[in-house]
Every structure is written in C-alpha cells, then in structure tokens.
Scaffold this motif. Structure first.
Motif, PDB file in Angstrom:
ATOM      1  N   TYR A  16       0.733  -1.245  -0.101  1.00 20.71           N
ATOM      2  CA  TYR A  16      -0.110  -0.002   0.141  1.00 20.71           C
ATOM      3  C   TYR A  16       0.943   1.329   0.073  1.00 20.71           C
ATOM      4  O   TYR A  16       0.794   2.101  -0.676  1.00 20.71           O
ATOM      5  CB  TYR A  16      -0.848  -0.093   1.113  1.00 20.71           C
ATOM      6  N   GLY A  17       1.989   1.250   0.766  1.00 18.63           N
ATOM      7  CA  GLY A  17       2.770   2.462   0.841  1.00 18.63           C
ATOM      8  C   GLY A  17       3.499   2.876  -0.331  1.00 18.63           C
ATOM      9  O   GLY A  17       3.821   3.644  -0.719  1.00 18.63           O
ATOM     10  N   TRP A  18       3.951   1.697  -1.013  1.00 15.99           N
ATOM     11  CA  TRP A  18       4.583   1.734  -2.340  1.00 15.99           C
ATOM     12  C   TRP A  18       3.801   2.322  -3.283  1.00 15.99           C
ATOM     13  O   TRP A  18       4.253   3.454  -4.021  1.00 15.99           O
ATOM     14  CB  TRP A  18       5.135   0.584  -2.811  1.00 15.99           C
ATOM     15  N   TYR A  19       2.553   2.002  -3.271  1.00 19.23           N
ATOM     16  CA  TYR A  19       1.651   2.652  -4.231  1.00 19.23           C
ATOM     17  C   TYR A  19       1.378   4.055  -3.871  1.00 19.23           C
ATOM     18  O   TYR A  19       1.413   4.906  -4.851  1.00 19.23           O
ATOM     19  CB  TYR A  19       0.376   1.728  -4.410  1.00 19.23           C
ATOM     20  N   GLN A  20       1.182   4.385  -2.760  1.00 14.85           N
ATOM     21  CA  GLN A  20       0.924   5.790  -2.216  1.00 14.85           C
ATOM     22  C   GLN A  20       1.770   6.504  -2.457  1.00 14.85           C
ATOM     23  O   GLN A  20       1.574   7.764  -2.712  1.00 14.85           O
ATOM     24  CB  GLN A  20       0.531   5.658  -0.662  1.00 14.85           C
ATOM     25  N   TRP A  21       3.091   6.203  -2.270  1.00 14.22           N
ATOM     26  CA  TRP A  21       4.294   7.227  -2.281  1.00 14.22           C
ATOM     27  C   TRP A  21       4.413   7.228  -3.800  1.00 14.22           C
ATOM     28  O   TRP A  21       4.942   8.529  -4.000  1.00 14.22           O
ATOM     29  CB  TRP A  21       5.478   6.639  -1.764  1.00 14.22           C
ATOM     30  N   LEU A  22       3.960   6.341  -4.699  1.00 14.92           N
ATOM     31  CA  LEU A  22       4.331   6.506  -6.185  1.00 14.92           C
ATOM     32  C   LEU A  22       3.146   7.586  -6.704  1.00 14.92           C
ATOM     33  O   LEU A  22       3.105   8.434  -7.610  1.00 14.92           O
ATOM     34  CB  LEU A  22       4.262   5.468  -6.865  1.00 14.92           C
ATOM     35  N   PHE A  23       1.824   7.121  -6.063  1.00 12.97           N
ATOM     36  CA  PHE A  23       0.576   7.643  -6.895  1.00 12.97           C
ATOM     37  C   PHE A  23      -0.484   8.480  -5.996  1.00 12.97           C
ATOM     38  O   PHE A  23      -1.575   8.865  -6.390  1.00 12.97           O
ATOM     39  CB  PHE A  23      -0.061   6.900  -7.718  1.00 12.97           C
ATOM     40  N   GLY A  24      -0.088   8.688  -4.689  1.00 13.17           N
ATOM     41  CA  GLY A  24      -1.132   9.107  -3.777  1.00 13.17           C
ATOM     42  C   GLY A  24      -1.450  10.453  -3.497  1.00 13.17           C
ATOM     43  O   GLY A  24      -2.111  11.006  -2.758  1.00 13.17           O
ATOM     44  N   GLY A  25      -0.516  11.177  -4.443  1.00 11.69           N
ATOM     45  CA  GLY A  25      -0.703  12.657  -4.405  1.00 11.69           C
ATOM     46  C   GLY A  25      -1.654  13.254  -5.250  1.00 11.69           C
ATOM     47  O   GLY A  25      -2.484  12.292  -5.803  1.00 11.69           O
ATOM     48  N   TYR A  52       2.508  11.062   6.576  1.00 14.64           N
ATOM     49  CA  TYR A  52       2.471  11.808   7.791  1.00 14.64           C
ATOM     50  C   TYR A  52       3.528  11.978   8.458  1.00 14.64           C
ATOM     51  O   TYR A  52       4.183  11.044   8.924  1.00 14.64           O
ATOM     52  CB  TYR A  52       1.246  11.387   8.384  1.00 14.64           C
ATOM     53  N   LEU A  53       4.014  13.082   8.518  1.00 12.79           N
ATOM     54  CA  LEU A  53       5.383  13.556   9.424  1.00 12.79           C
ATOM     55  C   LEU A  53       5.310  12.918  10.892  1.00 12.79           C
ATOM     56  O   LEU A  53       6.364  12.003  11.159  1.00 12.79           O
ATOM     57  CB  LEU A  53       5.337  15.027   9.712  1.00 12.79           C
ATOM     58  N   GLU A  54       4.003  12.996  11.515  1.00 13.25           N
ATOM     59  CA  GLU A  54       4.174  12.295  12.915  1.00 13.25           C
ATOM     60  C   GLU A  54       4.308  10.868  13.119  1.00 13.25           C
ATOM     61  O   GLU A  54       4.561  10.334  14.239  1.00 13.25           O
ATOM     62  CB  GLU A  54       2.884  12.663  13.433  1.00 13.25           C
ATOM     63  N   ASN A  55       4.404  10.062  12.006  1.00 18.00           N
ATOM     64  CA  ASN A  55       4.768   8.477  12.001  1.00 18.00           C
ATOM     65  C   ASN A  55       6.222   8.377  12.807  1.00 18.00           C
ATOM     66  O   ASN A  55       6.222   7.482  13.627  1.00 18.00           O
ATOM     67  CB  ASN A  55       4.734   7.775  10.607  1.00 18.00           C
ATOM     68  N   TRP A  56       6.918   9.310  12.488  1.00 17.14           N
ATOM     69  CA  TRP A  56       8.353   9.168  13.163  1.00 17.14           C
ATOM     70  C   TRP A  56       8.166   9.304  14.733  1.00 17.14           C
ATOM     71  O   TRP A  56       8.964   8.796  15.431  1.00 17.14           O
ATOM     72  CB  TRP A  56       9.231  10.324  12.556  1.00 17.14           C
ATOM     73  N   ILE A  57       7.121  10.053  15.194  1.00 16.96           N
ATOM     74  CA  ILE A  57       7.025  10.328  16.708  1.00 16.96           C
ATOM     75  C   ILE A  57       6.640   9.062  16.926  1.00 16.96           C
ATOM     76  O   ILE A  57       7.221   8.537  18.381  1.00 16.96           O
ATOM     77  CB  ILE A  57       6.262  11.581  17.027  1.00 16.96           C
ATOM     78  N   LEU A  58       5.767   8.315  16.535  1.00 11.81           N
ATOM     79  CA  LEU A  58       5.172   7.042  17.064  1.00 11.81           C
ATOM     80  C   LEU A  58       6.209   5.796  16.971  1.00 11.81           C
ATOM     81  O   LEU A  58       6.344   5.012  17.874  1.00 11.81           O
ATOM     82  CB  LEU A  58       3.965   6.271  16.100  1.00 11.81           C
ATOM     83  N   ALA A  87       1.530   3.806  13.036  1.00 10.88           N
ATOM     84  CA  ALA A  87       2.838   4.449  12.616  1.00 10.88           C
ATOM     85  C   ALA A  87       3.156   3.952  11.074  1.00 10.88           C
ATOM     86  O   ALA A  87       3.365   4.877  10.400  1.00 10.88           O
ATOM     87  CB  ALA A  87       4.122   4.127  13.415  1.00 10.88           C
ATOM     88  N   GLN A  88       2.823   2.678  10.781  1.00 12.76           N
ATOM     89  CA  GLN A  88       3.293   2.078   9.442  1.00 12.76           C
ATOM     90  C   GLN A  88       2.211   2.749   8.512  1.00 12.76           C
ATOM     91  O   GLN A  88       2.487   3.315   7.271  1.00 12.76           O
ATOM     92  CB  GLN A  88       3.553   0.664   9.228  1.00 12.76           C
ATOM     93  N   TRP A  89       1.149   2.730   8.868  1.00  8.01           N
ATOM     94  CA  TRP A  89      -0.192   3.327   7.966  1.00  8.01           C
ATOM     95  C   TRP A  89       0.206   4.774   7.971  1.00  8.01           C
ATOM     96  O   TRP A  89       0.135   5.238   6.952  1.00  8.01           O
ATOM     97  CB  TRP A  89      -1.362   2.958   8.383  1.00  8.01           C
ATOM     98  N   MET A  90       0.574   5.432   8.702  1.00  2.00           N
ATOM     99  CA  MET A  90       0.843   7.045   8.936  1.00  2.00           C
ATOM    100  C   MET A  90       2.055   7.037   7.930  1.00  2.00           C
ATOM    101  O   MET A  90       2.152   8.117   7.166  1.00  2.00           O
ATOM    102  CB  MET A  90       1.237   7.487  10.188  1.00  2.00           C
ATOM    103  N   MET A  91       3.063   6.188   7.870  1.00  3.41           N
ATOM    104  CA  MET A  91       4.340   6.289   7.117  1.00  3.41           C
ATOM    105  C   MET A  91       3.698   6.142   5.623  1.00  3.41           C
ATOM    106  O   MET A  91       4.212   6.995   4.715  1.00  3.41           O
ATOM    107  CB  MET A  91       5.053   5.514   7.401  1.00  3.41           C
ATOM    108  N   ALA A  92       2.711   5.244   5.239  1.00 10.44           N
ATOM    109  CA  ALA A  92       2.419   4.949   3.940  1.00 10.44           C
ATOM    110  C   ALA A  92       1.752   6.098   3.501  1.00 10.44           C
ATOM    111  O   ALA A  92       1.613   6.559   2.394  1.00 10.44           O
ATOM    112  CB  ALA A  92       1.508   3.812   3.667  1.00 10.44           C
TER     113      ALA A  92
END
Length: 195
Positions: free
Chosen positions: A68-77, A141-147, A133-138
């Motif tokens: 999911y993250g791979w797809y989002q980072w490429l096409f989620g904008g 969302y910046l705050e994923n790193w805080i989690l 946190a992993q969903w947030m990273m996908a």
C-alpha cells in the motif's frame, strides 16, 4: 546449537534488511518498501520462533501496508502524483487512539488466554502503535516518526528482556534513525510549504 545458529543468521538478515528499509524511508526512497517486505518476512519467522505472536502477525500486516505504501508514495498525491510529506489531519488522531486501545486490549486478552504468548499486553500495545505508525508512514504523515520513536524505545527493552540482543540493538539503531527521519521529513515538509 544448529537452531541457535539458524536463529542468529536469520536475526542478522532481519537486522540488515530492516536497517536498509528504514534508512531508505528516512530519505523518502521508494525502494524502502521493497526492503520492508523482505525484512517483515524474515522477522515473521523469528517472532514465531520466540512466541511473540502479535509481532509475528504484525509482519504479515506490514507486508500488506508496504505494498500500500509503495503505491501511495508513487501515486497518492494530487492527480496521482508522488505523495508529499504532510501533517496528519486532526480527525485521524481520535480514530487512531480508539484503534490503539481496542487492539491492545483485544489482542492482549486473546494471546494471554488462548496462547503461550510472552508479554501479551506489551507486545499487543507495541503492535498497535507499529500498525498505526506504518499506516501513517504509507500516507507520508510526518508524525509517524514520533510514534516510531516511542515504539522503538520500548521494543528495545522488550527484545533485551527476551534475549534477542541483536534485535534489541537494531531497535536502538532504529530509534536513532526515527529521530533522523523526523528531522529530515520535517525539513522536506518545510521546503514544500515554502514553495
């Protein structure tokens, strides 16, 4: 002795692939998702061997979230473009908190009652934080790193307690990488806002 050597070999492979994955993620490099899939597969086997069933289950979900993250980072904008780093919308925090509590209590109870799980509630709480946190990273969302900073801190202690010394050291290194990831993503977010 053979099982010990096999476990240490697997743990070493898991450490290496996880470090590659997180380092690439801090750099917003799409190949981090590939390495996330590899490291999740390796650690799924390790956690099964050590009866950390919530963490084992987490690895399966991480593989799905990595796709999911791979797809989002490429096409989620916007207009199916590359996804930028943003702050997580406030409306998601309440839902994430409810999911965290519900998952921790349900998974902790199930593993303590119906399995020989070690540290069922701690393991379940860390699993819940990691999923969020992993969903947030996908979604970048910046705050994923805080989690991840919080989770990595407690994972370090749990794995030390379980005798997974290499993995404990890994999570200490991941803690440092999560701090770096937060700083780097915050800078990239600031640059994007200035444009």
């Amino acid at each position: 002795m053979q099982e010990y050597i096999q476990q240490n070999w697997l743990e070493g492979l898991g450490i290496l692939t996880t470090l590659i994955c997180v380092w690439l993620n801090t750099r917003q490099n799409i190949w981090g998702w590939f390495w996330a899939i590899v490291s999740s597969g390796v650690y799924g086997v390790i956690y099964w061997q050590f009866k950390l069933y919530s963490d084992m289950e987490l690895q399966v979900v991480f593989i799905i979230l990595s796709i999911y993250g791979w797809y989002q980072w490429l096409f989620g904008g916007k207009e199916r473009t590359e996804l930028p780093v943003t702050a997580m919308p406030t409306k998601f925090w309440v839902a994430c908190s409810v999911i965290f509590l519900a998952f921790t209590l349900a998974s902790g109870y199930m593993h303590s009652k119906y399995s020989d799980a070690s540290l069922p509630y701690v393991d379940s709480a860390l699993t819940a934080i990691s999923l969020i946190a992993q969903w947030m990273m996908a979604r970048k969302y910046l705050e994923n790193w805080i989690l991840w900073i919080g989770a990595d801190f407690f994972y370090t202690g749990m794995y030390l307690y379980k005798g997974l010394y290499g993995t404990s050291l890994l999570y200490l290194l991941l803690l440092v990488l999560a701090m770096k990831g937060y700083q780097d993503w915050k800078k990239s977010q600031g640059l994007m806002l200035d444009l």
